[in-house]
Design a protein around this motif. Structure first.
Motif, PDB file in Angstrom:
ATOM      1  N   SER A  66       0.890  -1.202  -0.047  1.00 59.37           N
ATOM      2  CA  SER A  66       0.027   0.224  -0.030  1.00 59.37           C
ATOM      3  C   SER A  66       0.722   1.261   0.002  1.00 59.37           C
ATOM      4  N   ASN A  67       2.108   1.206   0.234  1.00 50.57           N
ATOM      5  CA  ASN A  67       3.216   2.434   0.417  1.00 50.57           C
ATOM      6  C   ASN A  67       3.519   2.669  -1.091  1.00 50.57           C
ATOM      7  N   LEU A  68       3.100   3.348  -1.915  1.00 46.26           N
ATOM      8  CA  LEU A  68       3.407   3.712  -3.274  1.00 46.26           C
ATOM      9  C   LEU A  68       4.788   4.507  -3.302  1.00 46.26           C
ATOM     10  N   TRP A  69       5.256   5.182  -2.265  1.00 52.69           N
ATOM     11  CA  TRP A  69       6.415   5.712  -2.295  1.00 52.69           C
ATOM     12  C   TRP A  69       7.601   5.206  -1.587  1.00 52.69           C
ATOM     13  N   PRO A  70       8.660   5.210  -2.327  1.00 48.97           N
ATOM     14  CA  PRO A  70       9.850   4.074  -1.829  1.00 48.97           C
ATOM     15  C   PRO A  70      10.494   5.035  -0.310  1.00 48.97           C
ATOM     16  N   THR A  71      10.339   4.059   0.497  1.00 48.23           N
ATOM     17  CA  THR A  71      11.001   4.352   1.902  1.00 48.23           C
ATOM     18  C   THR A  71      12.314   4.588   1.663  1.00 48.23           C
ATOM     19  N   GLU A  72      13.051   3.671   1.023  1.00 48.27           N
ATOM     20  CA  GLU A  72      14.557   3.706   0.723  1.00 48.27           C
ATOM     21  C   GLU A  72      14.631   3.704  -0.836  1.00 48.27           C
ATOM     22  N   TRP A  73      15.581   4.338  -1.485  1.00 49.34           N
ATOM     23  CA  TRP A  73      15.700   4.188  -2.856  1.00 49.34           C
ATOM     24  C   TRP A  73      16.879   3.231  -3.099  1.00 49.34           C
ATOM     25  N   HIS A  74      16.742   2.119  -3.646  1.00 44.14           N
ATOM     26  CA  HIS A  74      17.589   1.294  -4.073  1.00 44.14           C
ATOM     27  C   HIS A  74      17.897   1.144  -5.389  1.00 44.14           C
ATOM     28  N   TRP A  75      18.802   2.216  -6.022  1.00 43.72           N
ATOM     29  CA  TRP A  75      19.273   2.355  -7.165  1.00 43.72           C
ATOM     30  C   TRP A  75      20.139   0.864  -7.686  1.00 43.72           C
ATOM     31  N   GLU A  76      20.545   0.231  -6.803  1.00 46.66           N
ATOM     32  CA  GLU A  76      21.191  -0.921  -7.125  1.00 46.66           C
ATOM     33  C   GLU A  76      20.564  -2.118  -7.934  1.00 46.66           C
ATOM     34  N   ASN A  77      19.145  -1.906  -7.839  1.00 55.58           N
ATOM     35  CA  ASN A  77      18.501  -2.845  -8.387  1.00 55.58           C
ATOM     36  C   ASN A  77      18.490  -2.805  -9.976  1.00 55.58           C
ATOM     37  N   PHE A  78      18.770  -1.752 -10.736  1.00 54.38           N
ATOM     38  CA  PHE A  78      19.238  -1.602 -11.928  1.00 54.38           C
ATOM     39  C   PHE A  78      20.491  -2.275 -12.272  1.00 54.38           C
ATOM     40  N   VAL A  79      21.323  -2.468 -11.245  1.00 52.73           N
ATOM     41  CA  VAL A  79      22.683  -3.086 -11.599  1.00 52.73           C
ATOM     42  C   VAL A  79      22.465  -4.587 -11.372  1.00 52.73           C
ATOM     43  N   GLU A  80      21.846  -5.074 -10.370  1.00 55.54           N
ATOM     44  CA  GLU A  80      21.599  -6.423  -9.874  1.00 55.54           C
ATOM     45  C   GLU A  80      20.862  -7.322 -10.986  1.00 55.54           C
ATOM     46  N   VAL A  81      19.904  -6.546 -11.711  1.00 59.83           N
ATOM     47  CA  VAL A  81      19.388  -7.383 -12.797  1.00 59.83           C
ATOM     48  C   VAL A  81      20.398  -7.791 -13.752  1.00 59.83           C
ATOM     49  N   PHE A  82      21.487  -7.089 -14.083  1.00 63.33           N
ATOM     50  CA  PHE A  82      22.426  -7.728 -15.017  1.00 63.33           C
ATOM     51  C   PHE A  82      23.089  -8.900 -14.704  1.00 63.33           C
ATOM     52  N   ASP A  83      23.122  -9.152 -13.511  1.00 61.08           N
ATOM     53  CA  ASP A  83      23.780 -10.274 -12.634  1.00 61.08           C
ATOM     54  C   ASP A  83      22.875 -11.700 -12.858  1.00 61.08           C
ATOM     55  N   LYS A  84      21.545 -11.315 -12.837  1.00 63.91           N
ATOM     56  CA  LYS A  84      20.385 -12.316 -12.770  1.00 63.91           C
ATOM     57  C   LYS A  84      19.976 -12.813 -14.417  1.00 63.91           C
ATOM     58  N   ALA A  85      20.346 -12.061 -15.190  1.00 65.26           N
ATOM     59  CA  ALA A  85      20.063 -12.451 -16.360  1.00 65.26           C
ATOM     60  C   ALA A  85      20.960 -11.740 -17.420  1.00 65.26           C
ATOM     61  N   PRO A  86      21.242 -12.551 -18.653  1.00 66.93           N
ATOM     62  CA  PRO A  86      22.160 -11.652 -19.618  1.00 66.93           C
ATOM     63  C   PRO A  86      21.469 -10.760 -20.548  1.00 66.93           C
ATOM     64  N   LEU A  87      21.315  -9.549 -19.831  1.00 67.65           N
ATOM     65  CA  LEU A  87      20.287  -8.481 -20.493  1.00 67.65           C
ATOM     66  C   LEU A  87      21.187  -7.979 -21.661  1.00 67.65           C
ATOM     67  N   PHE A  88      22.547  -7.720 -21.787  1.00 66.73           N
ATOM     68  CA  PHE A  88      23.376  -7.244 -22.795  1.00 66.73           C
ATOM     69  C   PHE A  88      23.034  -7.962 -24.096  1.00 66.73           C
ATOM     70  N   GLN A  89      23.104  -9.372 -23.812  1.00 66.23           N
ATOM     71  CA  GLN A  89      22.804 -10.152 -25.103  1.00 66.23           C
ATOM     72  C   GLN A  89      21.488 -10.053 -25.387  1.00 66.23           C
ATOM     73  N   TYR A  90      20.557 -10.122 -24.708  1.00 63.20           N
ATOM     74  CA  TYR A  90      19.371  -9.850 -25.162  1.00 63.20           C
ATOM     75  C   TYR A  90      19.115  -8.488 -25.837  1.00 63.20           C
ATOM     76  N   LEU A  91      19.702  -7.331 -25.365  1.00 59.62           N
ATOM     77  CA  LEU A  91      19.666  -6.109 -25.801  1.00 59.62           C
ATOM     78  C   LEU A  91      20.330  -6.175 -27.479  1.00 59.62           C
ATOM     79  N   ILE A  92      21.454  -6.858 -27.547  1.00 57.30           N
ATOM     80  CA  ILE A  92      21.919  -6.890 -28.796  1.00 57.30           C
ATOM     81  C   ILE A  92      21.018  -7.735 -29.651  1.00 57.30           C
TER      82      ILE A  92
END
Length: 297
Positions: A66-92
């Motif tokens: 129900s809390n729509l505004w982040p209590t803490e800003w986790h900018w590292e989420n955009f970096v961690e997704v590249f470790d979970k899947a080969p996004l660079f290959q999918y982007l190419i």
């Protein structure tokens, strides 16, 4: 010597503050009333994007609460997704699919649209009716025979079945370019022919420069469609992960990380960025191309 008489400066009474504020408020209200529909549509389309971004920077525990505004800003989420899947290959893979498909569409559709718009030949109207009929044909209808064809050529599991058809025929692009070329006066084409230009020279030197807005709009349509295409990559590359595009990988990523909505939204937001950037830089040509398309039938 005669002395010059100068009038003393006259103090201009300052405008009362309250009427000025009323005029400013009235101007703002008038602007809001004039653009009310645009503001409402802009808010409607921007809300999902803002929601995706805010969810992407939340923690996993806070996402979809129900809390729509982040209590803490986790900018590292955009970096961690590249470790979970080969996004660079999918982007190419996505860029390869979208760019080559758009290039093939332009190579095949521009001459066809020119022939339907500016050349007089027997069967032209019948050919145009066939183009319109092809636009109305759902792609799922021909999915099975096309898959059998590409499978017999041992090309399934690659991006070739997705890209090659655009080098042959794309009904919507031909229709859109044909409608735009009809707005170009026939006198330019006749003058080029009088000067000794061949049909190819007339197309390259006269029609294409004058049809740049329509070409840009058609190319943008094709790029956005192929960038967001899910059915085609799923059909031809679903079993080969190295050939996945971002749209297919995004759906699979959500299935693999169904609980981690912040990671899923981070991938979703990253997938939207190239299309948004392209539209921002090409929006003038896009709007101009759409405005003039269909003026003359």
């Amino acid at each position: 010597m005669t002395a010059t008489l100068t009038k003393p400066p006259v103090d201009v009474p300052a405008e009362p503050e309250q009427p000025r504020r009323k005029r400013d408020v009235g101007g703002i209200l008038n602007w809001v009333a004039t653009h009310a529909i645009g503001l409402a549509l802009g808010l409607m389309f921007a809300t999902p994007v803002v929601f995706v971004f805010l969810t992407a920077v939340m923690s996993d525990d806070q996402a979809f609460t129900s809390n729509l505004w982040p209590t803490e800003w986790h900018w590292e989420n955009f970096v961690e997704v590249f470790d979970k899947a080969p996004l660079f290959q999918y982007l190419i893979n996505s860029l390869t699919y979208s760019l080559l498909a758009t290039l093939g569409m332009l190579i095949s559709s521009i001459p066809a649209a020119y022939a339907l718009a500016k050349l007089k030949w027997r069967g032209r109207n019948v050919a145009f009716i066939l183009v319109i009929g092809a636009m109305m044909l759902p792609p799922q209808v021909v999915a099975v025979p096309l898959y059998d064809t590409w499978s017999s050529l041992n090309l399934t599991g690659t991006l070739v079945p997705l890209i090659a058809p655009y080098f042959l025929f794309d009904a919507f692009s031909i229709f859109l370019l044909r409608q735009f070329m009809l707005t170009i006066p026939q006198s330019y084409v006749d003058a080029a022919r009088v000067d000794g230009c061949s049909e190819f020279q007339t197309l390259v030197r006269i029609i294409i420069p004058m049809a740049k807005p329509g070409i840009a709009a058609t190319a943008l349509f094709c790029f956005l469609f192929t960038w967001n295409d899910y059915f085609g990559p799923l059909l031809y590359t679903g079993e080969v992960k190295d050939q996945w595009t971002l749209s297919l990988a995004l759906a699979t990523f959500k299935g693999m990380h169904i609980v981690q909505w912040n990671s899923s939204m981070a991938v979703t937001f990253l997938t939207m960025i190239p299309a948004v950037v392209l539209f921002v830089f090409a929006q003038k040509s896009f709007v101009k191309g759409i405005t003039f398309t269909g003026v003359k039938g």
